[in-house]
Design a protein around this motif. Structure first.
Motif, PDB file in Angstrom:
ATOM      1  N   ALA A 292       0.830  -1.214   0.000  1.00 48.83           N
ATOM      2  CA  ALA A 292       0.000   0.000   0.000  1.00 48.83           C
ATOM      3  C   ALA A 292       0.861   1.259   0.000  1.00 48.83           C
ATOM      4  CB  ALA A 292      -0.917  -0.018   1.223  1.00 48.83           C
TER       5      ALA A 292
ATOM      6  N   VAL B  23       9.609  -1.816  -8.359  1.00 49.34           N
ATOM      7  CA  VAL B  23      10.251  -3.121  -8.486  1.00 49.34           C
ATOM      8  C   VAL B  23       9.749  -3.989  -7.332  1.00 49.34           C
ATOM      9  CG1 VAL B  23      12.468  -4.287  -8.658  1.00 49.34           C
ATOM     10  CG2 VAL B  23      12.260  -1.929  -9.417  1.00 49.34           C
TER      11      VAL B  23
ATOM     12  N   ALA C  43       9.186  -7.876  -5.500  1.00 50.12           N
ATOM     13  CA  ALA C  43       9.658  -9.264  -5.442  1.00 50.12           C
ATOM     14  C   ALA C  43       8.553 -10.260  -5.809  1.00 50.12           C
ATOM     15  CB  ALA C  43      10.189  -9.563  -4.038  1.00 50.12           C
TER      16      ALA C  43
ATOM     17  N   PRO D 268      -5.137  -7.959   5.006  1.00 51.46           N
ATOM     18  CA  PRO D 268      -6.125  -7.036   5.577  1.00 51.46           C
ATOM     19  C   PRO D 268      -7.508  -7.282   5.007  1.00 51.46           C
ATOM     20  CG  PRO D 268      -4.677  -5.896   4.031  1.00 51.46           C
ATOM     21  CD  PRO D 268      -4.103  -7.261   4.236  1.00 51.46           C
TER      22      PRO D 268
ATOM     23  N   VAL E 255     -10.323  -5.349   6.851  1.00 46.94           N
ATOM     24  CA  VAL E 255     -11.146  -4.233   7.351  1.00 46.94           C
ATOM     25  C   VAL E 255     -10.677  -2.963   6.632  1.00 46.94           C
ATOM     26  CG1 VAL E 255     -11.866  -2.939   9.398  1.00 46.94           C
ATOM     27  CG2 VAL E 255     -11.272  -5.362   9.607  1.00 46.94           C
TER      28      VAL E 255
ATOM     29  N   ASN F  65       9.782   0.380   0.290  1.00 51.99           N
ATOM     30  CA  ASN F  65       8.519  -0.036   0.908  1.00 51.99           C
ATOM     31  C   ASN F  65       8.716  -1.348   1.678  1.00 51.99           C
ATOM     32  OD1 ASN F  65       5.339  -1.275  -0.320  1.00 51.99           O
ATOM     33  ND2 ASN F  65       5.699  -0.047   1.483  1.00 51.99           N
TER      34      ASN F  65
ATOM     35  N   LEU G 205      19.273  -5.230   2.981  1.00 53.93           N
ATOM     36  CA  LEU G 205      19.164  -4.483   1.725  1.00 53.93           C
ATOM     37  C   LEU G 205      20.483  -3.803   1.368  1.00 53.93           C
ATOM     38  CD1 LEU G 205      15.545  -3.304   2.215  1.00 53.93           C
ATOM     39  CD2 LEU G 205      16.391  -4.486   0.202  1.00 53.93           C
TER      40      LEU G 205
ATOM     41  N   THR H  67      -2.823 -17.485  10.177  1.00 54.57           N
ATOM     42  CA  THR H  67      -4.104 -17.370   9.473  1.00 54.57           C
ATOM     43  C   THR H  67      -4.413 -18.686   8.772  1.00 54.57           C
ATOM     44  OG1 THR H  67      -3.122 -16.535   7.430  1.00 54.57           O
ATOM     45  CG2 THR H  67      -3.804 -14.886   9.044  1.00 54.57           C
TER      46      THR H  67
ATOM     47  N   GLY I  52       4.029   0.395   6.430  1.00 54.08           N
ATOM     48  CA  GLY I  52       3.419   0.268   7.738  1.00 54.08           C
ATOM     49  C   GLY I  52       4.399   0.222   8.901  1.00 54.08           C
TER      50      GLY I  52
ATOM     51  N   GLY J 255      -1.430  -0.541   8.966  1.00 51.98           N
ATOM     52  CA  GLY J 255      -2.797  -0.506   8.454  1.00 51.98           C
ATOM     53  C   GLY J 255      -2.722  -0.008   7.021  1.00 51.98           C
TER      54      GLY J 255
ATOM     55  N   ALA K   1      -0.391   3.069   5.911  1.00 53.28           N
ATOM     56  CA  ALA K   1       0.767   2.816   5.045  1.00 53.28           C
ATOM     57  C   ALA K   1       0.673   3.705   3.805  1.00 53.28           C
ATOM     58  CB  ALA K   1       0.818   1.342   4.660  1.00 53.28           C
TER      59      ALA K   1
HETATM   60  C1  LIG Z   1      -3.114 -11.023   8.234  1.00 51.88           C
HETATM   61  C2  LIG Z   1      -3.135  -9.511   8.216  1.00 51.88           C
HETATM   62  C3  LIG Z   1      -4.298  -8.838   8.550  1.00 51.88           C
HETATM   63  C4  LIG Z   1      -4.330  -7.440   8.512  1.00 51.88           C
HETATM   64  N1  LIG Z   1      -5.510  -6.794   8.737  1.00 51.88           N
HETATM   65  C5  LIG Z   1      -5.623  -5.484   8.437  1.00 51.88           C
HETATM   66  C6  LIG Z   1      -6.899  -4.877   8.312  1.00 51.88           C
HETATM   67  O1  LIG Z   1      -7.929  -5.533   8.469  1.00 51.88           O
HETATM   68  N2  LIG Z   1      -6.963  -3.548   7.978  1.00 51.88           N
HETATM   69  C7  LIG Z   1      -5.830  -2.828   7.737  1.00 51.88           C
HETATM   70  O2  LIG Z   1      -5.936  -1.632   7.401  1.00 51.88           O
HETATM   71  N3  LIG Z   1      -4.591  -3.385   7.840  1.00 51.88           N
HETATM   72  C8  LIG Z   1      -4.473  -4.694   8.158  1.00 51.88           C
HETATM   73  N4  LIG Z   1      -3.245  -5.296   8.152  1.00 51.88           N
HETATM   74  C9  LIG Z   1      -2.048  -4.467   8.029  1.00 51.88           C
HETATM   75  C10 LIG Z   1      -1.842  -3.983   6.598  1.00 51.88           C
HETATM   76  O3  LIG Z   1      -2.028  -5.038   5.716  1.00 51.88           O
HETATM   77  C11 LIG Z   1      -0.429  -3.454   6.444  1.00 51.88           C
HETATM   78  O4  LIG Z   1      -0.124  -2.495   7.461  1.00 51.88           O
HETATM   79  C12 LIG Z   1      -0.210  -2.758   5.098  1.00 51.88           C
HETATM   80  O5  LIG Z   1      -0.814  -3.461   4.044  1.00 51.88           O
HETATM   81  C13 LIG Z   1       1.292  -2.673   4.902  1.00 51.88           C
HETATM   82  O6  LIG Z   1       1.598  -2.028   3.709  1.00 51.88           O
HETATM   83  P1  LIG Z   1       3.110  -1.645   3.387  1.00 51.88           P
HETATM   84  O7  LIG Z   1       3.088  -0.409   2.571  1.00 51.88           O
HETATM   85  O8  LIG Z   1       3.918  -1.611   4.631  1.00 51.88           O
HETATM   86  O9  LIG Z   1       3.641  -2.781   2.444  1.00 51.88           O
HETATM   87  P2  LIG Z   1       3.699  -4.370   2.603  1.00 51.88           P
HETATM   88  O10 LIG Z   1       2.331  -4.875   2.498  1.00 51.88           O
HETATM   89  O11 LIG Z   1       4.517  -4.752   3.764  1.00 51.88           O
HETATM   90  O12 LIG Z   1       4.440  -4.739   1.257  1.00 51.88           O
HETATM   91  C14 LIG Z   1       5.808  -4.513   1.064  1.00 51.88           C
HETATM   92  C15 LIG Z   1       6.148  -5.011  -0.314  1.00 51.88           C
HETATM   93  O13 LIG Z   1       7.546  -4.829  -0.520  1.00 51.88           O
HETATM   94  C16 LIG Z   1       8.026  -5.960  -1.207  1.00 51.88           C
HETATM   95  N5  LIG Z   1       9.466  -6.079  -0.950  1.00 51.88           N
HETATM   96  C17 LIG Z   1      10.063  -6.164   0.264  1.00 51.88           C
HETATM   97  N6  LIG Z   1      11.389  -6.305   0.102  1.00 51.88           N
HETATM   98  C18 LIG Z   1      11.620  -6.284  -1.236  1.00 51.88           C
HETATM   99  C19 LIG Z   1      12.792  -6.390  -2.024  1.00 51.88           C
HETATM  100  N7  LIG Z   1      14.010  -6.526  -1.475  1.00 51.88           N
HETATM  101  N8  LIG Z   1      12.668  -6.342  -3.361  1.00 51.88           N
HETATM  102  C20 LIG Z   1      11.455  -6.162  -3.960  1.00 51.88           C
HETATM  103  N9  LIG Z   1      10.306  -6.085  -3.251  1.00 51.88           N
HETATM  104  C21 LIG Z   1      10.393  -6.139  -1.908  1.00 51.88           C
HETATM  105  C22 LIG Z   1       7.245  -7.122  -0.624  1.00 51.88           C
HETATM  106  O14 LIG Z   1       7.259  -8.241  -1.487  1.00 51.88           O
HETATM  107  C23 LIG Z   1       5.875  -6.499  -0.491  1.00 51.88           C
HETATM  108  O15 LIG Z   1       5.084  -6.690  -1.640  1.00 51.88           O
HETATM  109  C24 LIG Z   1      -3.166  -6.696   8.178  1.00 51.88           C
HETATM  110  C25 LIG Z   1      -1.993  -7.376   7.855  1.00 51.88           C
HETATM  111  C26 LIG Z   1      -1.980  -8.770   7.848  1.00 51.88           C
HETATM  112  C27 LIG Z   1      -0.745  -9.477   7.403  1.00 51.88           C
END
Ligand SMILES: Cc1cc2nc3c(=O)[nH]c(=O)nc-3n(C[C@H](O)[C@H](O)[C@H](O)COP(=O)(O)OP(=O)(O)OC[C@H]3O[C@@H](n4cnc5c(N)ncnc54)[C@H](O)[C@@H]3O)c2cc1C
Length: 527
Positions: A13, A32, A34, A56, A58, A281, A292, A314, A483, A490, A494
């Motif tokens: 996100a 980019v 993974a 997520p 909700v 991200n 990294l 899960t 996040g 969330g 994020a």
């Molecule tokens: C089971 C579960 C339930 C949840 N429930 C909720 C909910 O109901 N509501 C809500 O709002 N939030 C919820 N969350 C939290 C929410 O999903 C996260 O806070 C949010 O999606 C995180 O987004 P992010 O931007 O941190 O990226 P992330 O989702 O952490 O994605 C990071 C991306 O970076 C990529 N990446 C990492 N390292 C590399 C690399 N070296 N090279 C290339 N790519 C890389 C990964 O593959 C990934 O695709 C939940 C999370 C989980 C796991």
């Protein structure tokens, strides 16, 4: 001169929001990723030929995405179909103790009254007002603003004239303690304490400010047609229309730093991609531990395993659910919340009596001719029966790198979870092996550096909010989004961090080009 180039590492996100905001600001953006598809934690799993949202579920704070998409000339309604939930969530303690919270505060108050008495309903009203006040106090200065380094900085942003508001957010109280000011019924304290777990925290250690999550839900919970993965897909579409390029199944091995600045990335295959700006991200834990690249080690503070937020186990299953009227979001509470968190955080084991969350993805607002239409009384229709898509979740310690639960521990946890459901009347006709289980070890592999922690550093203690890194790092040209950074975990939060990273990169670009112009014209910068 061409547009400055950006590489965004990760299409979660935060990465997707950053990519859109940077493209709108005129950067030439490549994402980019993974994985083979977008979303990161927004992921879906195929079970019995059907896609189950396994991250997520909700969806709140839609204004975050409305604002982002508006900058790209579109809107959520143009890109997706969102349906508001009348019942925000159903909560159960036993077969006879159930409480629904509604989008309509008056209905929730009446429901609390029926459940726990008129005095508790009045206290719920006061609580809702306090949560709304905390939210209103923090939205502008904290959620939307760049990271505050200290509580004093936050107070100054809130404004000295509003010092009363700053005090009223109870910065030093724990959530559990503050809920005790409001609720005499322990079940209600447990229900609202559970919001700490939205940040992967314990209600006994999280700050009272997390009450604001109750207000966020009160402002609306939506179900997205096509599931949460449709949101990620929509963000990719919008980004592509802004000229963003995506490379899937492309892990980044390291960020390249040259002359003290971020200069691009090196892919796992060895290819190097040059860029003026890199937005990460990935979880900040992977930055700190050097996964990294050595140049980044220490660019963000390390997160000790004990300071990690919670992980989860899960189970994504297609099963028949009997004996309990599941809603789209249903929570089955453990008998002893303190014991549950002691097991999770002190004993670092899966709970013997876990609180279980189930997302019944075929139920919810009227979606046409499918199982689970809401009738006038708010109950999902039960006339169709048959297997349905369920995501079951329990909290778990984030030790996926050092002590992941073994098969016996997972089997015991499933038994404990289904016992908890049975005490509330629910039987699931399906076995975990018919579905897909995701463990802290799996989350650690998906999100390196984390041990399976899903929400970055745990929001424990009153300083926690100030310890998440902000957008800028000590390496010029390297920014953070996601996040595990400010303002927190969330999906919408994020995304906010992605917008903040884009704003920081844009401001730095603009100030550099201003000073370059001033230098070449021999004039003086006015700033
Ligand atoms: C089971 C579960 C339930 C949840 N429930 C909720 C909910 O109901 N509501 C809500 O709002 N939030 C919820 N969350 C939290 C929410 O999903 C996260 O806070 C949010 O999606 C995180 O987004 P992010 O931007 O941190 O990226 P992330 O989702 O952490 O994605 C990071 C991306 O970076 C990529 N990446 C990492 N390292 C590399 C690399 N070296 N090279 C290339 N790519 C890389 C990964 O593959 C990934 O695709 C939940 C999370 C989980 C796991």
């Amino acid at each position: 001169m061409g547009a400055e180039s950006v590489i965004v590492v990760g299409a979660g996100a935060g990465g997707l929001a950053a990519a859109i905001a940077l493209a709108v600001a005129g950067f030439d953006v490549t994402v980019v990723e993974a994985a083979e598809s977008p979303g990161g934690k927004i992921r879906s799993l195929p079970v019995a030929g059907r896609a189950i949202d396994a991250g997520p579920t909700v969806f709140t704070m839609r204004w975050v995405f409305e604002e982002l998409l508006a900058t790209a000339g579109t809107s959520l309604d143009r890109e997706l179909t969102l349906r508001p939930l009348d019942i925000l969530a159903r909560h159960a303690w036993s077969e006879h103790e159930r409480l629904d919270l509604f989008a309509d505060l008056d209905r929730s108050t009446a429901a609390v009254g029926d459940f726990a008495g008129a005095a508790e309903a009045r206290r719920f009203r006061d609580f809702a007002a306090r949560a709304a006040h905390i939210y209103a106090t923090l939205e502008e200065p904290f959620l939307r603003g760049p990271r505050c380094r200290t509580p004093l900085e936050l107070i100054l942003r809130i404004g000295l004239r509003r010092i009363g508001d700053a005090v009223a957010i109870s910065p030093f109280a724990t959530l559990w303690g503050a809920l005790g000011d409001h609720f005499h019924d322990p079940r209600l304290r447990q229900l609202f304490g559970r919001y700490a777990t939205y940040c992967g925290a314990s209600p006994f250690l999280a700050p009272a400010t997390l009450m604001l999550i109750a207000h966020v839900e009160q402002q609306g919970v939506w179900v997205i047609d096509g599931g949460m993965r449709a949101l990620a897909a929509a963000l990719v579409r919008v980004a592509e229309r802004q000229g963003v390029r995506f490379r899937w199944s492309t892990p980044v091995r390291q960020v390249v730093v040259a002359g003290g600045r971020a200069a691009g990335v090196e892919l796992a295959g060895g290819e190097r991609l040059a860029a003026d700006v890199v937005v990460l991200n990935a979880d900040v834990a992977a930055v700190a531990d050097g996964s990294l690249g050595p140049a980044l080690r220490g660019a963000t503070p390390t997160i000790r395993p004990a300071a990690r937020s919670l992980s989860a186990v899960t189970w994504a299953v297609v099963a028949e659910a009997d004996g309990f009227p599941l809603h789209h979001h249903t929570v089955f509470f453990s008998a002893d919340y303190r014991a549950e968190f002691d097991q999770l955080l002190r004993e670092r084991r899966l709970p013997t009596d876990p609180t279980v969350y189930i997302c019944a993805q075929d139920r919810g607002p009227d979606r046409g001719p499918t199982r689970g239409r809401i009738e006038a009384d708010g109950e999902p229709r039960r006339d169709r029966g048959g297997p349905e898509r369920l995501l079951c979740l329990v909290n778990a310690p984030a030790d996926g790198d050092t002590a992941p639960p073994d098969a016996d521990a997972l089997a015991a946890c499933w038994r404990a979870a289904t016992d908890r459901l049975a005490r509330c009347g629910l039987t699931l006709h399906g076995q975990p092996e018919d579905g897909v289980v995701t463990t802290p070890g799996d989350f650690h592999r998906l999100f390196p550096g984390t041990g399976g922690a899903l929400y970055g550093r745990a929001s424990h203690g009153w300083t926690a909010s100030f310890r998440r890194p902000g957008s800028r790092t000590r390496i010029p040209g390297l920014y953070l989004a996601g996040g595990s950074t400010h303002p927190g975990p969330g999906v919408p939060m994020a995304a906010l961090s992605g917008r903040l990273a884009a704003a920081a990169a844009t401001a730095d670009r603009d100030s550099t080009s201003r000073s370059r112009r001033a230098a070449t014209s021999g004039g003086m910068s006015t700033r």
